[in-house]
Design an enzyme around this catalytic site. Sequence first.
Site, mmCIF file in Angstrom:
data_model
loop_
_atom_site.group_PDB
_atom_site.id
_atom_site.type_symbol
_atom_site.label_atom_id
_atom_site.label_comp_id
_atom_site.label_asym_id
_atom_site.label_seq_id
_atom_site.Cartn_x
_atom_site.Cartn_y
_atom_site.Cartn_z
ATOM 1 N N GLY A 63 0.861 -1.144 0.021
ATOM 2 C CA GLY A 63 -0.196 0.072 -0.095
ATOM 3 C C GLY A 63 0.942 1.478 0.012
ATOM 4 O O GLY A 63 2.110 1.149 0.398
ATOM 5 N N GLY A 112 0.145 -5.036 -0.055
ATOM 6 C CA GLY A 112 -0.950 -4.990 -0.542
ATOM 7 C C GLY A 112 -1.066 -5.849 -1.893
ATOM 8 O O GLY A 112 -1.969 -6.320 -2.522
ATOM 9 N N GLU A 135 5.403 -6.086 7.323
ATOM 10 C CA GLU A 135 4.898 -4.955 8.108
ATOM 11 C C GLU A 135 5.237 -4.653 9.266
ATOM 12 O O GLU A 135 5.078 -3.761 9.988
ATOM 13 C CB GLU A 135 3.089 -5.241 7.655
ATOM 14 C CG GLU A 135 2.525 -5.039 6.517
ATOM 15 C CD GLU A 135 2.595 -5.975 5.640
ATOM 16 O OE1 GLU A 135 3.194 -7.237 6.081
ATOM 17 O OE2 GLU A 135 2.020 -5.918 4.542
ATOM 18 N N ASP A 143 -1.442 -7.962 6.756
ATOM 19 C CA ASP A 143 -2.849 -7.783 6.768
ATOM 20 C C ASP A 143 -3.402 -8.270 5.266
ATOM 21 O O ASP A 143 -2.856 -9.112 4.750
ATOM 22 C CB ASP A 143 -3.268 -6.356 6.814
ATOM 23 C CG ASP A 143 -2.621 -5.396 5.698
ATOM 24 O OD1 ASP A 143 -1.677 -5.820 4.945
ATOM 25 O OD2 ASP A 143 -3.036 -4.365 5.610
#
Length: 345
Positions: A63, A112, A135, A143
Amino acid sequence: MTVKYELKENAAILTLTRERYLNTLTLEMIEKIDKYLRNIAKNKNIHMVIFKGEGKKSFCAGGDVKSFYEEKYKNTNILRKNFFYKEYKLNYLIRKYNKPIISLVNGICMGGGVGIAMHSNLTIVSENVTFAMPETAIGLFPDVGSGYILSKIKDNIGIYLGLTGKRLNSSDLIELKLADYCIQYEDFEKIENLLVKIKTKTSIRKIIKKYAIRTDSLLFPSLNKNISQTFKYKSVEDIISSLKTFKEKWAVEALGALEKNSPTSLKITLKQINLAKNLSLRDELIMEYRLSQACMAGVDFYEGVRSVLVDKDFNAKWSPKLLKDVDNKLVLLHFKPLGKDDLTI
Ligand code: QUE
């Protein structure tokens, strides 16, 4: 243009086109992909979707988290409110899509990018892929539904990957079944041109198998037993103690990563992946959304982005600084339901 849409014979091709930023996802890109997929789902003439990244370097590096850092100093809360909400819903849409989705992955695939590639029906990697869920290095947690994917890998390898952010190559991904086939990058164009001509799932596999090459992982399964032993513990402190009994390179590297990453991130990630073992993807994403909101309300995420992506000093000052100061109450707070603000899928 940040996402390119092309209609080619029976297929829709979606290309991430932010090459300068390793095709990292912005909120605008997530919204565009979502809209394209919803329209394609209704179009009887389109039989498959192909995802790819522009350029030779990256499928998608994650992301666009730097924009969160910038938003922190503005009065708007648009990203904080919407980015993860829409991203996780997109991850679910991809996983449950009514037509085959094929990701052609070359170069960097992290965060992402994993949320697009690994929820697809078929994940094709070139010989030149770097995968990671890194992350915990920026005060977040793995995630995009990766908790669901990682929790299903045998021998606690998913916990190892999520806590350490260990980079994997194409052979490792095939061995762990995180990718389905490896095809040489120079054959990607040919494969794409063959795929767009067909309409059925079985012929898709047939074509891909013809071009797939054999790969051999140097890490797995040779490390499985040791990783399984070490990452079975339910506390990060116990995992670290266990790692210290090994002198091999993998363990020294893993220990280094655990000592560098956010202590809060490590503790929430361990709990997250262990819980995810018994969750559906939907429930995992709901849990992840709670974690994302808690991380954005804290300090490590911003400090992590600053240290890795803004100042690039790789010297984050975490708070709490030490694992022992991250008490269970703080960990549990990250998992608290959000009531009307919970993710709805
Ligand atoms: C951990 C992460 C990310 C990361 C590095 C980490 C991440 C991410 C990027 C990234 C890379 C290139 C860019 C950019 C961001 O790096 O999620 O804007 O141009 O997106 O250690 O989670």
